[in-house]
Design a protein around this motif. Structure first.
Motif, short mmCIF file in Angstrom:
data_model
loop_
_atom_site.label_atom_id
_atom_site.label_comp_id
_atom_site.label_asym_id
_atom_site.label_seq_id
_atom_site.Cartn_x
_atom_site.Cartn_y
_atom_site.Cartn_z
N ASN A 105 0.79 -1.23 0.00
CA ASN A 105 0.00 0.00 0.00
C ASN A 105 0.82 1.28 0.00
OD1 ASN A 105 -2.44 -1.18 -0.21
ND2 ASN A 105 -3.05 -0.92 1.94
N CYS A 106 2.14 1.19 0.08
CA CYS A 106 2.99 2.38 0.14
C CYS A 106 2.67 3.31 -1.04
CB CYS A 106 4.46 1.98 0.10
SG CYS A 106 5.60 3.38 0.07
N GLY A 107 2.66 4.58 -0.75
CA GLY A 107 2.37 5.57 -1.78
C GLY A 107 3.34 5.49 -2.95
N ASN A 108 4.54 5.00 -2.68
CA ASN A 108 5.54 4.88 -3.75
C ASN A 108 5.60 3.46 -4.32
OD1 ASN A 108 6.25 7.52 -3.09
ND2 ASN A 108 7.68 6.79 -1.52
N PRO A 131 9.22 -0.48 1.16
CA PRO A 131 8.28 0.62 1.41
C PRO A 131 9.00 1.80 2.08
CG PRO A 131 7.90 -1.21 2.93
CD PRO A 131 8.85 -1.70 1.90
N CYS A 132 8.52 3.00 1.73
CA CYS A 132 9.27 4.20 2.15
C CYS A 132 9.21 4.43 3.65
CB CYS A 132 8.74 5.43 1.41
SG CYS A 132 7.08 5.92 1.95
N GLY A 133 8.09 4.05 4.29
CA GLY A 133 7.98 4.28 5.73
C GLY A 133 7.66 5.71 6.10
N LYS A 134 7.50 6.58 5.08
CA LYS A 134 7.29 8.01 5.37
C LYS A 134 5.93 8.49 4.88
CE LYS A 134 12.21 8.97 5.14
NZ LYS A 134 13.19 8.74 4.07
N CYS A 135 5.38 7.85 3.86
CA CYS A 135 4.11 8.32 3.33
C CYS A 135 2.99 8.05 4.33
CB CYS A 135 3.82 7.64 2.01
SG CYS A 135 3.51 5.89 2.17
N SER A 136 1.85 8.64 4.12
CA SER A 136 0.76 8.51 5.09
C SER A 136 0.34 7.05 5.24
CB SER A 136 -0.43 9.36 4.64
OG SER A 136 -0.86 8.90 3.38
N HIS A 137 0.34 6.32 4.13
CA HIS A 137 -0.06 4.91 4.21
C HIS A 137 0.88 4.14 5.12
CE1 HIS A 137 -2.95 5.50 0.98
NE2 HIS A 137 -2.01 6.12 0.28
N CYS A 138 2.18 4.31 4.89
CA CYS A 138 3.16 3.58 5.69
C CYS A 138 3.02 3.93 7.17
CB CYS A 138 4.58 3.90 5.21
SG CYS A 138 5.01 3.11 3.65
N ILE A 139 2.89 5.22 7.45
CA ILE A 139 2.82 5.65 8.85
C ILE A 139 1.58 5.08 9.52
CG2 ILE A 139 2.51 7.68 10.33
CD1 ILE A 139 4.40 9.16 8.36
ZN LIG Z 1 5.27 4.57 1.98
#
Ligand SMILES: [Zn+2]
Length: 715
Positions: free
Chosen positions: A63-66, A72-80
């Motif tokens: 689901n990561c925005g990227n 996964p980036c861990g920074k986008c809203s989805h990850c958080i």
């Molecule tokens: Zn992400």
């Protein structure tokens, strides 16, 4: 910032951070990178080893925005949101508390609504095995034909309780317990992160206590850190966890190994007074004994032993042979089961410690068997050696046998004929062989001991260099059997066959495979040192070793050689060589034969025992089939029982040997009595002989050797 437990703080956030589950992480990364995303995953494995963490990382990756991305980036809203557990599209359900069919129906209805803001709607169902059968059935249809956007991730600690219908619709991943050294490393990182100094041994014990569960390890670490201040030491955790360290165990087991039961029991009382629980003591003792066994087998890997092998007591290592250590371990394993139903667990533990104190006296049935076989060999072999002066090497071998039996050191260190790795430490002589009380009562016992003293001066290589591993003053019994000219092999051969159905590796290496020139024999020596006498014997009886050992010969084996062209004196070696690459068991059988004679289309050879003869008879079809492949034409065979010199036990045997032979007469096979007739085996069920023989022709080799099938063949 609020206090966060270590397990939460250090929850892995990326596939690469999953400790001990590299295979799972790698596979999941690949599926995401190749965009082959399944609709249902099933994670199974012990608790606390990363299943839920992996499910969340997978959810982020999808689901990561990227993304979807393996990293996964861990920074986008989805990850958080997923990390915090508040994503509306990643639904975590505890299977343990939502077990009913209604709960599942709710999932089925919800799944029809597409995700609110993410790419996938992900259901993480933990402890899925807790669902009821009807709930599983309700779920089945959904995971079989899910909407495009739905992904189910099931996690379970009890895979066997998940119905096969569910399993077969999921991509399965088995999580493993995390190795102790990996956990230890994670703990060291955690300690460094919060600025606490931690001793390696202390962390090792925390890791060890958590038995491969990272979450348990972190929880225990938090407890330990709470009372340890800024420095975690082994002493601090030992008292808190009630551990018994290796040093304490060395002391108590040294007492046991030296037969000081009083001291051992008092020391045990001291431990228990200090608040160490009985279960803990048993668990730590079992670990300790296991490490001793590993070291005794030459394993010194620190990650297996838990600490450097040098910390374990040499007294314990030298006092007990591997069989005795195995016995000690089984005493403790049984003890752990027994204490649950015991009147007094403490009494049970004291009994076990007391038993260990006389463990050095323990002689296993295997050892008794070897001793009896050796005694027979001495008795029969020394007679033969006198009559057959043309075979001086035979006498040397018997001398070595005699020396072996009479030499307690050799006896203790080589209790069984199996090949044993030698521990890295120089071993000191162990306790002498226990003497049967019955022997002492014999008036002639004194005479017997004088005989044994003479015998002990026979070739008996004692350790000249203490740095060398303990020498093996006699080739293992199975090696004897490899020598075609062995005069009286029945006992040792029987032993080799009945207990080791496969020839020992070293034997294969030295003899039958022969794909390397004789140099290989030398190279085999460091691991299993053989005394010069028997070594010469091995070489002198194998004059063709070099030829058969050549690479060219190895290539030819089994290619339909012309039977008629193979010289008679080499045909046995040829058969053994050919079989050793196809069927080790048959090859071993042929090693026990001698006096091969060739006639057109047939070979005849002698076998040393009734057991061997029956073995050949029962494997007849198999052997004929093998011969057919080895030679270009069908070749028949006949195994003839060799005549054994009749020895009058009453006249010439030392009393000790005589007593042994008489006591165990029932189990000796293949010895003729004074009238020259077979002495029947004690357990011979004559009425079954015919039917058993009829059936065994084509069955598997192992089955044929069930004890009830071993009986004389009277054709
Ligand atoms: Zn992400």
């Amino acid at each position: 910032m609020a206090y966060e437990v270590t397990a939460t703080r250090r929850r892995p956030q990326a596939f690469d951070a999953l400790a001990g589950q590299e295979f799972v992480a790698e596979t999941l990364k690949n599926t995401i990178e190749s965009k082959k995303i399944a609709h249902a995953y099933l994670f199974s494995g012990p608790r606390g080893c990363g299943k839920t963490s992996t499910a969340r990382i997978l959810a982020k990756a999808l689901n990561c925005g990227n993304g979807p991305s393996a990293t996964p980036c861990g920074k986008c809203s989805h990850c958080i949101e997923i990390s915090k557990g508040i994503s509306p599209d990643v639904i975590e359900i505890d299977g343990a508390s939502n077990t009913s069919v209604n709960d599942v129906r709710q999932i089925k209805e919800e799944v029809l609504f597409p995700p609110q803001s993410s790419r996938y709607k992900i259901y993480i169902i933990d402890e899925v095995h807790m669902l009821s059968t009807s709930a599983f059935n309700a779920l089945l249809k959904t995971i079989e034909e899910p909407p495009e956007y739905a992904v189910f991730i099931f996690a379970t600690t009890e895979l066997q309780k998940v119905p096969a219908t569910i399993k077969s619709r999921c991509q399965q991943f088995n999580f493993r317990l995390v190795p102790i050294d990996t956990v230890e490393k994670l703990l060291a990182d955690a300690a460094a992160e919060i600025g606490i100094k931690a001793d390696e041994e202390a962390l090792y014990w925390v890791a060890r206590e958590s038995t491969g569960s990272v979450r348990d390890a972190y929880t225990l670490f938090d407890q330990v850190a709470a009372f340890s201040g800024d420095h975690i030491t082994f002493e601090k955790i030992r008292d808190k966890l009630g551990l018994v360290g290796v040093d304490s165990l060395n002391v108590i087991f040294e007492d046991c190994a030296s037969g000081r039961s009083r001291e051992a029991l008092l020391k045990l009382d001291e431990f228990l007074q200090n608040g160490i629980s009985i279960e803990q003591f048993i668990a730590n003792s079992t670990d300790y004994l296991r490490s001793i066994l590993l070291i005794k087998n030459g394993i010194t890997k620190e990650s297996l032993l838990g600490q450097s092998h040098e910390r374990f007591s040499m007294t314990v290592l030298n006092s007990w042979n591997p069989i005795q250590i195995e016995r000690a371990i089984s005493i403790f394993l049984q003890l752990y089961k027994d204490i649950r139903f015991s009147l007094s667990p403490r009494y049970e533990l004291e009994l076990a410690v007391s038993r260990l104190s006389w463990l050095s006296e323990y002689v296993s049935p295997v050892e008794v068997k070897v001793a009896i076989d050796q005694a027979r060999n001495i008795l029969l072999g020394s007679q033969a050696a006198m009559q057959q002066s043309s075979r001086p090497v035979q006498g040397a071998q018997n001398g070595a046998n005699l020396a072996f039996l009479m030499n307690p050191t050799a006896w203790q260190q080589n209790p069984t004929p199996r090949t044993q790795a030698v521990p890295p430490q120089p071993l000191k002589p162990s306790k002498p062989l226990p003497v049967l009380d019955a022997l002492k009562n014999l008036p002639e016992y004194r005479n017997a001991t004088s005989v044994t003293e003479n015998a002990a001066s026979a070739p008996n290589p004692s350790p000249e260099n203490p740095d060398q591993p303990a020498p093996n003053p006699i080739p293992p019994a199975s090696q004897n059997s490899a020598q075609p000219t062995n005069q009286f092999p029945p006992a040792s051969q029987n032993f080799a066959q009945s207990t080791n159905s496969v020839p020992p590796a070293s034997q294969n290496f030295a003899q039958p495979t022969n794909s390397v020139p004789p140099a290989s024999q030398n190279s085999a020596q460091p691991t299993n040192p053989v005394p010069p006498a028997s070594q010469n014997f091995a070489q002198s009886t194998n004059p063709v070793q070099g030829e058969w050992g050549s690479a060219a010969a190895a290539v030819e084996i089994g290619r339909g050689e012309d039977f008629e062209k193979i010289p008679e004196d080499r045909i046995q070696k040829f058969v053994i060589d050919a079989l050793s690459v196809r069927d080790e068991i048959l090859a071993a059988l042929f090693m026990n034969t001698r006096a091969w004679k060739k006639s057109p289309g047939k070979v005849t050879f002698e076998v040393g025992s009734e057991f061997d003869r029956v073995s050949f008879a029962s494997s007849r079809n198999k052997i004929l089939d093998a011969f057919g492949k080895i030679f270009s034409a069908p070749v028949d065979f006949e195994a003839v029982l060799r005549k054994v010199e009749v020895v009058d036990l009453s006249e010439n045997a030392p009393p000790a040997v005589k007593l042994l032979c008489e006591t165990f007469r029932g189990s000796v096979v293949g010895v003729t009595d004074s009238a020259g007739e077979q002495v029947p085996a004690a357990s011979e069920p004559a009425q079954n002989a015919e039917s058993a023989r009829g059936e065994e022709a084509d069955s598997g080799f192992e089955e044929e050797f069930a004890p009830e099938d071993i009986m004389p063949d009277d054709d």
